[in-house]
Every structure is written in structure tokens, then in C-alpha cells.
Write a protein that holds these residues in place. Structure first.
Motif, PDB file in Angstrom:
ATOM      1  N   PRO A 143       0.839  -1.208   0.000  1.00 55.07           N
ATOM      2  CA  PRO A 143       0.000   0.000   0.000  1.00 55.07           C
ATOM      3  C   PRO A 143       0.872   1.256   0.000  1.00 55.07           C
ATOM      4  O   PRO A 143       1.942   1.287   0.604  1.00 55.07           O
ATOM      5  CB  PRO A 143      -0.794  -0.087   1.300  1.00 55.07           C
ATOM      6  CG  PRO A 143      -0.598  -1.473   1.805  1.00 55.07           C
ATOM      7  CD  PRO A 143       0.664  -1.993   1.207  1.00 55.07           C
ATOM      8  N   TYR A 144       0.409   2.261  -0.711  1.00 57.15           N
ATOM      9  CA  TYR A 144       1.110   3.546  -0.749  1.00 57.15           C
ATOM     10  C   TYR A 144       0.379   4.495   0.182  1.00 57.15           C
ATOM     11  O   TYR A 144      -0.833   4.644   0.101  1.00 57.15           O
ATOM     12  CB  TYR A 144       1.115   4.100  -2.174  1.00 57.15           C
ATOM     13  CG  TYR A 144       1.922   5.362  -2.317  1.00 57.15           C
ATOM     14  CD1 TYR A 144       3.291   5.310  -2.461  1.00 57.15           C
ATOM     15  CD2 TYR A 144       1.291   6.604  -2.308  1.00 57.15           C
ATOM     16  CE1 TYR A 144       4.038   6.457  -2.591  1.00 57.15           C
ATOM     17  CE2 TYR A 144       2.034   7.764  -2.444  1.00 57.15           C
ATOM     18  CZ  TYR A 144       3.403   7.686  -2.586  1.00 57.15           C
ATOM     19  OH  TYR A 144       4.135   8.835  -2.715  1.00 57.15           O
ATOM     20  N   LYS A 145       1.101   5.114   1.074  1.00 57.72           N
ATOM     21  CA  LYS A 145       0.487   6.030   2.039  1.00 57.72           C
ATOM     22  C   LYS A 145       0.554   7.456   1.498  1.00 57.72           C
ATOM     23  O   LYS A 145       1.635   7.994   1.262  1.00 57.72           O
ATOM     24  CB  LYS A 145       1.212   5.968   3.398  1.00 57.72           C
ATOM     25  CG  LYS A 145       1.229   4.585   4.009  1.00 57.72           C
ATOM     26  CD  LYS A 145      -0.153   4.137   4.377  1.00 57.72           C
ATOM     27  CE  LYS A 145      -0.088   2.769   5.031  1.00 57.72           C
ATOM     28  NZ  LYS A 145      -1.325   2.095   5.056  1.00 57.72           N
ATOM     29  N   PHE A 146      -0.608   8.044   1.293  1.00 56.03           N
ATOM     30  CA  PHE A 146      -0.692   9.420   0.801  1.00 56.03           C
ATOM     31  C   PHE A 146      -0.760  10.388   1.969  1.00 56.03           C
ATOM     32  O   PHE A 146      -1.404  10.112   2.972  1.00 56.03           O
ATOM     33  CB  PHE A 146      -1.969   9.621  -0.029  1.00 56.03           C
ATOM     34  CG  PHE A 146      -1.912   8.984  -1.372  1.00 56.03           C
ATOM     35  CD1 PHE A 146      -1.214   9.581  -2.415  1.00 56.03           C
ATOM     36  CD2 PHE A 146      -2.562   7.797  -1.608  1.00 56.03           C
ATOM     37  CE1 PHE A 146      -1.173   9.005  -3.665  1.00 56.03           C
ATOM     38  CE2 PHE A 146      -2.531   7.204  -2.854  1.00 56.03           C
ATOM     39  CZ  PHE A 146      -1.830   7.810  -3.886  1.00 56.03           C
ATOM     40  N   ALA A 147      -0.129  11.523   1.775  1.00 55.73           N
ATOM     41  CA  ALA A 147      -0.304  12.618   2.735  1.00 55.73           C
ATOM     42  C   ALA A 147      -1.604  13.322   2.336  1.00 55.73           C
ATOM     43  O   ALA A 147      -1.725  13.839   1.225  1.00 55.73           O
ATOM     44  CB  ALA A 147       0.872  13.570   2.673  1.00 55.73           C
ATOM     45  N   THR A 148      -2.586  13.320   3.210  1.00 60.93           N
ATOM     46  CA  THR A 148      -3.907  13.847   2.889  1.00 60.93           C
ATOM     47  C   THR A 148      -3.861  15.287   2.403  1.00 60.93           C
ATOM     48  O   THR A 148      -4.572  15.656   1.476  1.00 60.93           O
ATOM     49  CB  THR A 148      -4.826  13.749   4.131  1.00 60.93           C
ATOM     50  OG1 THR A 148      -4.757  12.425   4.642  1.00 60.93           O
ATOM     51  CG2 THR A 148      -6.252  14.071   3.777  1.00 60.93           C
ATOM     52  N   GLU A 149      -3.014  16.110   2.969  1.00 58.31           N
ATOM     53  CA  GLU A 149      -2.955  17.517   2.555  1.00 58.31           C
ATOM     54  C   GLU A 149      -2.472  17.666   1.108  1.00 58.31           C
ATOM     55  O   GLU A 149      -2.884  18.573   0.392  1.00 58.31           O
ATOM     56  CB  GLU A 149      -2.082  18.355   3.507  1.00 58.31           C
ATOM     57  CG  GLU A 149      -0.613  17.956   3.571  1.00 58.31           C
ATOM     58  CD  GLU A 149      -0.319  16.779   4.476  1.00 58.31           C
ATOM     59  OE1 GLU A 149       0.861  16.404   4.556  1.00 58.31           O
ATOM     60  OE2 GLU A 149      -1.239  16.233   5.103  1.00 58.31           O
ATOM     61  N   ILE A 150      -1.641  16.749   0.652  1.00 59.86           N
ATOM     62  CA  ILE A 150      -1.172  16.796  -0.735  1.00 59.86           C
ATOM     63  C   ILE A 150      -2.305  16.391  -1.672  1.00 59.86           C
ATOM     64  O   ILE A 150      -2.520  17.010  -2.715  1.00 59.86           O
ATOM     65  CB  ILE A 150       0.057  15.875  -0.927  1.00 59.86           C
ATOM     66  CG1 ILE A 150       1.241  16.432  -0.146  1.00 59.86           C
ATOM     67  CG2 ILE A 150       0.408  15.739  -2.397  1.00 59.86           C
ATOM     68  CD1 ILE A 150       2.439  15.506  -0.118  1.00 59.86           C
ATOM     69  N   ILE A 151      -3.047  15.378  -1.291  1.00 61.78           N
ATOM     70  CA  ILE A 151      -4.167  14.912  -2.106  1.00 61.78           C
ATOM     71  C   ILE A 151      -5.226  15.999  -2.232  1.00 61.78           C
ATOM     72  O   ILE A 151      -5.803  16.195  -3.290  1.00 61.78           O
ATOM     73  CB  ILE A 151      -4.783  13.623  -1.508  1.00 61.78           C
ATOM     74  CG1 ILE A 151      -3.766  12.506  -1.526  1.00 61.78           C
ATOM     75  CG2 ILE A 151      -6.039  13.228  -2.248  1.00 61.78           C
ATOM     76  CD1 ILE A 151      -3.269  12.125  -2.886  1.00 61.78           C
ATOM     77  N   PRO A 167       3.573  19.940  -8.783  1.00 60.37           N
ATOM     78  CA  PRO A 167       4.629  19.326  -7.955  1.00 60.37           C
ATOM     79  C   PRO A 167       5.219  18.084  -8.624  1.00 60.37           C
ATOM     80  O   PRO A 167       4.568  17.419  -9.429  1.00 60.37           O
ATOM     81  CB  PRO A 167       3.883  18.934  -6.670  1.00 60.37           C
ATOM     82  CG  PRO A 167       2.628  19.731  -6.678  1.00 60.37           C
ATOM     83  CD  PRO A 167       2.306  20.008  -8.097  1.00 60.37           C
ATOM     84  N   SER A 168       6.447  17.765  -8.298  1.00 64.01           N
ATOM     85  CA  SER A 168       7.155  16.656  -8.923  1.00 64.01           C
ATOM     86  C   SER A 168       6.502  15.302  -8.638  1.00 64.01           C
ATOM     87  O   SER A 168       6.641  14.376  -9.425  1.00 64.01           O
ATOM     88  CB  SER A 168       8.603  16.633  -8.454  1.00 64.01           C
ATOM     89  OG  SER A 168       8.646  16.439  -7.049  1.00 64.01           O
ATOM     90  N   TYR A 169       5.764  15.159  -7.531  1.00 66.04           N
ATOM     91  CA  TYR A 169       5.157  13.877  -7.207  1.00 66.04           C
ATOM     92  C   TYR A 169       3.997  13.550  -8.153  1.00 66.04           C
ATOM     93  O   TYR A 169       3.510  12.438  -8.168  1.00 66.04           O
ATOM     94  CB  TYR A 169       4.673  13.809  -5.755  1.00 66.04           C
ATOM     95  CG  TYR A 169       3.614  14.834  -5.411  1.00 66.04           C
ATOM     96  CD1 TYR A 169       2.261  14.594  -5.642  1.00 66.04           C
ATOM     97  CD2 TYR A 169       3.977  16.045  -4.845  1.00 66.04           C
ATOM     98  CE1 TYR A 169       1.313  15.525  -5.328  1.00 66.04           C
ATOM     99  CE2 TYR A 169       3.020  16.984  -4.513  1.00 66.04           C
ATOM    100  CZ  TYR A 169       1.691  16.721  -4.762  1.00 66.04           C
ATOM    101  OH  TYR A 169       0.754  17.639  -4.444  1.00 66.04           O
ATOM    102  N   LEU A 170       3.556  14.521  -8.973  1.00 67.79           N
ATOM    103  CA  LEU A 170       2.470  14.271  -9.905  1.00 67.79           C
ATOM    104  C   LEU A 170       3.058  13.941 -11.248  1.00 67.79           C
ATOM    105  O   LEU A 170       2.496  13.533 -12.160  1.00 67.79           O
ATOM    106  CB  LEU A 170       1.560  15.487 -10.002  1.00 67.79           C
ATOM    107  CG  LEU A 170       0.870  15.864  -8.695  1.00 67.79           C
ATOM    108  CD1 LEU A 170       0.071  17.136  -8.887  1.00 67.79           C
ATOM    109  CD2 LEU A 170      -0.029  14.756  -8.232  1.00 67.79           C
TER     110      LEU A 170
END
Length: 131
Positions: free
Chosen positions: A50-58, A128-131
Motif C-alpha cells: 500500500p502507498y500512504k498518501f499525505a492527505t494535505e497533498i491529495i 509538484p514533482s510527485y504528480l
């Protein structure tokens, strides 16, 4: 939406021996299929983590997606498709000979205005680079 279909799709990300990460968002109706996939992969000795997302980023991403979705209207889609079809027509060999014989038809097609580019919204300027 079968285990086999999912595994086939994900396998396409590793074509030609390439490696990478496949990220899957699973909605509640798809949880059963994902459980089957997970069992299959475990039996093959592979692990799905599972990948854990930071809710504020989502949340900021959701805001950007919503903003973009508002600008994609039926009219914008239709206009873009009309433009694509005109380009295909202009590049057609049969139509080239037609336009050589009928230059007025070509002039009428070229007379149409090009689509206006949507203005880039300030909040979408830096992704952002994560996208």
C-alpha cells in the motif's frame, strides 16, 4: 474488471524488461478484484504494498483536478475534435488532389479560426514533482 485484466494492464508498464511503479487507486466496488490480484501476486512471490498518501497533498491535487475538469466542456471537446478532423483532411492524399482541382474548398476550410488556447491558471502553473 477482472483479476486477469488488471494483471495484463499493469504488466504493460514493465514491457521490454523495463521496471517501474504501478499505482492503482481502488474504489470500494473494486476491492474484491484487488483482493484476488493480491492473492495471485503473493502466490507468485510478488508483493503489492500500500502507498500512504499525505492527505494535505491529495487535497491540493483534488482542487487542481476540479479546476481543470471545469474547463473541459462538451464545446471544447467538440472544437478540438473538429480541429483534428480538419488536420486529417488537409493531410489526406485524396483530398489534396481534390483541393488542387477546387482551391475554393481549401480556402473555405482554412478560413475557419483556430481554437483559442485556454489561459493557464496561476494555481496550475507549477505542478509538484510527485504528480
Amino acid at each position: 474488471k477482472t483479476k486477469e485484466a488488471y494483471i495484463h494492464r499493469i504488466g504493460r508498464t514493465a514491457r521490454g524488461g523495463a521496471t517501474g511503479i504501478a499505482l492503482t487507486l481502488v474504489a470500494p466496488p473494486d476491492e474484491e478484484v484487488m483482493n484476488q490480484v493480491q492473492e495471485h501476486m503473493t502466490a507468485e512471490g510478488l508483493e503489492i504494498t500500500p502507498y500512504k498518501f499525505a492527505t494535505e497533498i491529495i487535497e491540493s491535487f483534488r482542487y487542481r483536478v476540479t479546476d481543470v475538469a471545469r474547463s473541459v466542456t462538451k464545446t471544447a471537446i467538440r472544437d478540438a475534435r473538429v480541429k483534428e478532423l480538419k488536420i486529417e483532411m488537409m493531410n489526406s492524399d485524396k483530398l489534396k488532389t481534390h483541393f488542387e482541382d477546387n482551391p475554393r474548398d481549401l480556402a473555405l476550410l482554412k478560413h475557419d479560426q483556430t481554437l483559442q488556447q485556454a489561459k493557464q491558471k496561476p494555481q496550475l502553473k507549477h505542478v509538484p514533482s510527485y504528480l
